[in-house]
Design a protein around this motif. Structure first.
Motif, PDB file in Angstrom:
ATOM      1  N   ALA A 180       0.966  -1.000  -0.377  1.00  0.00           N
ATOM      2  CA  ALA A 180       0.344   0.128  -0.051  1.00  0.00           C
ATOM      3  C   ALA A 180       1.069   1.116  -0.074  1.00  0.00           C
ATOM      4  CB  ALA A 180      -0.810  -0.304   0.826  1.00  0.00           C
ATOM      5  N   LEU A 181       1.687   1.219   0.792  1.00  0.00           N
ATOM      6  CA  LEU A 181       2.446   2.200   0.797  1.00  0.00           C
ATOM      7  C   LEU A 181       3.267   2.678  -0.618  1.00  0.00           C
ATOM      8  CD1 LEU A 181       4.332   2.170   4.717  1.00  0.00           C
ATOM      9  CD2 LEU A 181       2.698   3.375   3.613  1.00  0.00           C
ATOM     10  N   ASN A 182       3.598   1.487  -0.871  1.00  0.00           N
ATOM     11  CA  ASN A 182       4.793   1.525  -2.343  1.00  0.00           C
ATOM     12  C   ASN A 182       3.899   1.404  -3.125  1.00  0.00           C
ATOM     13  OD1 ASN A 182       7.305   0.732  -1.314  1.00  0.00           O
ATOM     14  ND2 ASN A 182       6.828  -1.388  -1.818  1.00  0.00           N
ATOM     15  N   LEU A 183       2.562   1.654  -3.448  1.00  0.00           N
ATOM     16  CA  LEU A 183       1.625   1.661  -4.420  1.00  0.00           C
ATOM     17  C   LEU A 183       1.494   3.535  -4.529  1.00  0.00           C
ATOM     18  CD1 LEU A 183      -0.941  -1.127  -4.643  1.00  0.00           C
ATOM     19  CD2 LEU A 183       0.689  -0.102  -6.531  1.00  0.00           C
ATOM     20  N   ILE A 184       1.515   4.153  -2.829  1.00  0.00           N
ATOM     21  CA  ILE A 184       1.087   5.379  -2.588  1.00  0.00           C
ATOM     22  C   ILE A 184       2.361   6.709  -3.318  1.00  0.00           C
ATOM     23  CG2 ILE A 184       0.011   7.046  -1.010  1.00  0.00           C
ATOM     24  CD1 ILE A 184      -1.451   4.962   0.466  1.00  0.00           C
ATOM     25  N   GLN A 185       3.127   5.972  -2.825  1.00  0.00           N
ATOM     26  CA  GLN A 185       4.679   6.634  -3.159  1.00  0.00           C
ATOM     27  C   GLN A 185       4.893   6.753  -4.625  1.00  0.00           C
ATOM     28  OE1 GLN A 185       8.394   5.024  -1.432  1.00  0.00           O
ATOM     29  NE2 GLN A 185       9.103   6.815  -1.623  1.00  0.00           N
ATOM     30  N   THR A 186       4.575   5.582  -5.512  1.00  0.00           N
ATOM     31  CA  THR A 186       5.420   5.878  -6.271  1.00  0.00           C
ATOM     32  C   THR A 186       4.517   6.074  -7.206  1.00  0.00           C
ATOM     33  OG1 THR A 186       5.991   2.722  -6.208  1.00  0.00           O
ATOM     34  CG2 THR A 186       5.293   3.581  -8.605  1.00  0.00           C
TER      35      THR A 186
ATOM     36  N   LEU B  12      -7.305   3.336   0.460  1.00  0.00           N
ATOM     37  CA  LEU B  12      -7.942   3.228  -0.680  1.00  0.00           C
ATOM     38  C   LEU B  12      -6.278   2.516  -1.036  1.00  0.00           C
ATOM     39  CD1 LEU B  12      -9.663   5.637  -1.910  1.00  0.00           C
ATOM     40  CD2 LEU B  12     -10.619   4.063  -1.414  1.00  0.00           C
ATOM     41  N   GLY B  13      -5.379   3.308  -0.530  1.00  0.00           N
ATOM     42  CA  GLY B  13      -4.163   2.477  -0.952  1.00  0.00           C
ATOM     43  C   GLY B  13      -3.902   0.569  -0.183  1.00  0.00           C
ATOM     44  N   VAL B  14      -4.646   1.178   0.605  1.00  0.00           N
ATOM     45  CA  VAL B  14      -4.779  -0.745   2.135  1.00  0.00           C
ATOM     46  C   VAL B  14      -6.057  -1.567   0.553  1.00  0.00           C
ATOM     47  CG1 VAL B  14      -5.277  -1.561   3.335  1.00  0.00           C
ATOM     48  CG2 VAL B  14      -4.397   0.259   3.630  1.00  0.00           C
ATOM     49  N   LEU B  15      -6.941  -1.096   0.666  1.00  0.00           N
ATOM     50  CA  LEU B  15      -7.729  -1.689  -0.261  1.00  0.00           C
ATOM     51  C   LEU B  15      -7.155  -2.370  -1.288  1.00  0.00           C
ATOM     52  CD1 LEU B  15     -11.127   0.334   0.064  1.00  0.00           C
ATOM     53  CD2 LEU B  15     -10.349  -1.867   1.224  1.00  0.00           C
ATOM     54  N   ALA B  16      -6.470  -1.554  -2.256  1.00  0.00           N
ATOM     55  CA  ALA B  16      -6.048  -1.605  -3.329  1.00  0.00           C
ATOM     56  C   ALA B  16      -5.054  -2.759  -3.010  1.00  0.00           C
ATOM     57  CB  ALA B  16      -5.264  -0.378  -4.564  1.00  0.00           C
ATOM     58  N   ALA B  17      -3.920  -2.307  -2.145  1.00  0.00           N
ATOM     59  CA  ALA B  17      -3.211  -3.600  -2.591  1.00  0.00           C
ATOM     60  C   ALA B  17      -3.505  -5.294  -1.871  1.00  0.00           C
ATOM     61  CB  ALA B  17      -1.586  -2.956  -0.792  1.00  0.00           C
TER      62      ALA B  17
END
Length: 275
Positions: free
Chosen positions: A12-18, A252-257
């Motif tokens: 989740a953190l990686n998706l948000i950061q990227t 939402l990042g958590v849900l996406a992950a």
């Protein structure tokens, strides 16, 4: 497939950061600005909600609440539209592969808006009917113990259904499933065998966010409070709007992950691997 909570959080953190650039744009437009505008355009709303309940006549409280919603219903509708479209759009941007542009993501959000609303209506109506029948039976029995037991069963059932349908938004935004019944079915399948893990994950996340918000809220209130009531009100609104946007992005990042982990690699991603 068993959900790896640590991996989900890291992803989740990686998706948000990227995707921080496009995520910031969508979060600002659909989550920060509507919330902050509501605070600035309706300064009397908080004061209207700050009435003191009259224990002797609860109907007075209800009348005040209904009068408030009668005045601000249009703003609440706009807020809901912005939140739903922004949610679907942001999840579309957090896809692992074949990420759309911001414009394309907003289009996906607009298309998926009706699907999400229909799903929510189906769920609320279904739970309302089932809950009404169960509580009706409990009240009609006039047995306190039975009413308590059925109330607990109903609460557990509602939580279970909420967890099972927690991936509806990612299914719409990421998988582009616009049939509400298909979206419900896919979310139900993806969460199979991981309901307790998901529930624990969501509870821990909410508790952590609440603790952080309380601590930061006290600091912000103290700082802006020194500048006077007007500045304090605007500062609190600004802080809450930022906090709202940040928390939505994290959730939402958590849900996406979680969706990415449970759904497995995209077909396109697998194809690219072997090309």
């Amino acid at each position: 497939m068993k959900l790896d909570i640590n991996r989900a959080w890291t992803d989740a953190l990686n998706l948000i950061q990227t995707n921080s650039g496009v995520v910031a744009i969508v979060a600002g437009v659909f989550f920060f600005l509507p919330y902050f505008a509501l605070v600035l355009l309706m300064p009397d709303m908080a004061q209207s909600m700050a009435f003191e309940p009259n224990s002797d006549d609860p109907s007075v409280v209800m009348d005040q609440i209904m009068a408030l919603y009668a005045d601000v219903w249009w703003a609440m509708v706009l807020m809901i539209v912005a939140q739903v479209v922004g949610t679907i759009a942001l999840l579309a941007l957090l896809r692992a592969h074949d990420r759309p542009t911001v414009g394309e993501a907003i289009k996906i959000g607009a298309i998926g808006f009706l699907t999400y609303i229909v799903v929510m209506l189906l769920v609320y109506i279904g739970m309302g009917i089932a809950g009404g029948l169960i509580m009706g039976i409990a009240i009609a029995s006039d047995i306190t113990a039975l009413a308590v037991i059925l109330g607990i069963v109903l609460l557990v059932a509602l939580i279970y259904i909420a967890v099972k349908l927690s991936l509806v938004a990612p299914v719409i935004g990421t998988d582009k499933v616009y049939n509400p019944f298909a979206a419900i079915a896919r979310s139900w399948r993806l969460t199979k065998g991981n309901s307790l893990r998901l529930f624990a994950f969501f509870v821990l996340l909410v508790i952590a966010l609440l603790v952080v918000s309380l601590v930061l809220g006290l600091i912000v209130a103290l700082v802006f409070g020194l500048a006077g009531p007007e500045v304090a009100a605007i500062g609190a609104g600004l802080f809450n709007a930022i906090l709202n946007a940040v928390y939505v992005v994290i959730m939402l990042g958590v849900l996406a992950a979680v969706h990415r982990q449970l759904a497995g690699p995209d077909t396109e991603a697998v194809t690219e691997t072997f090309e």
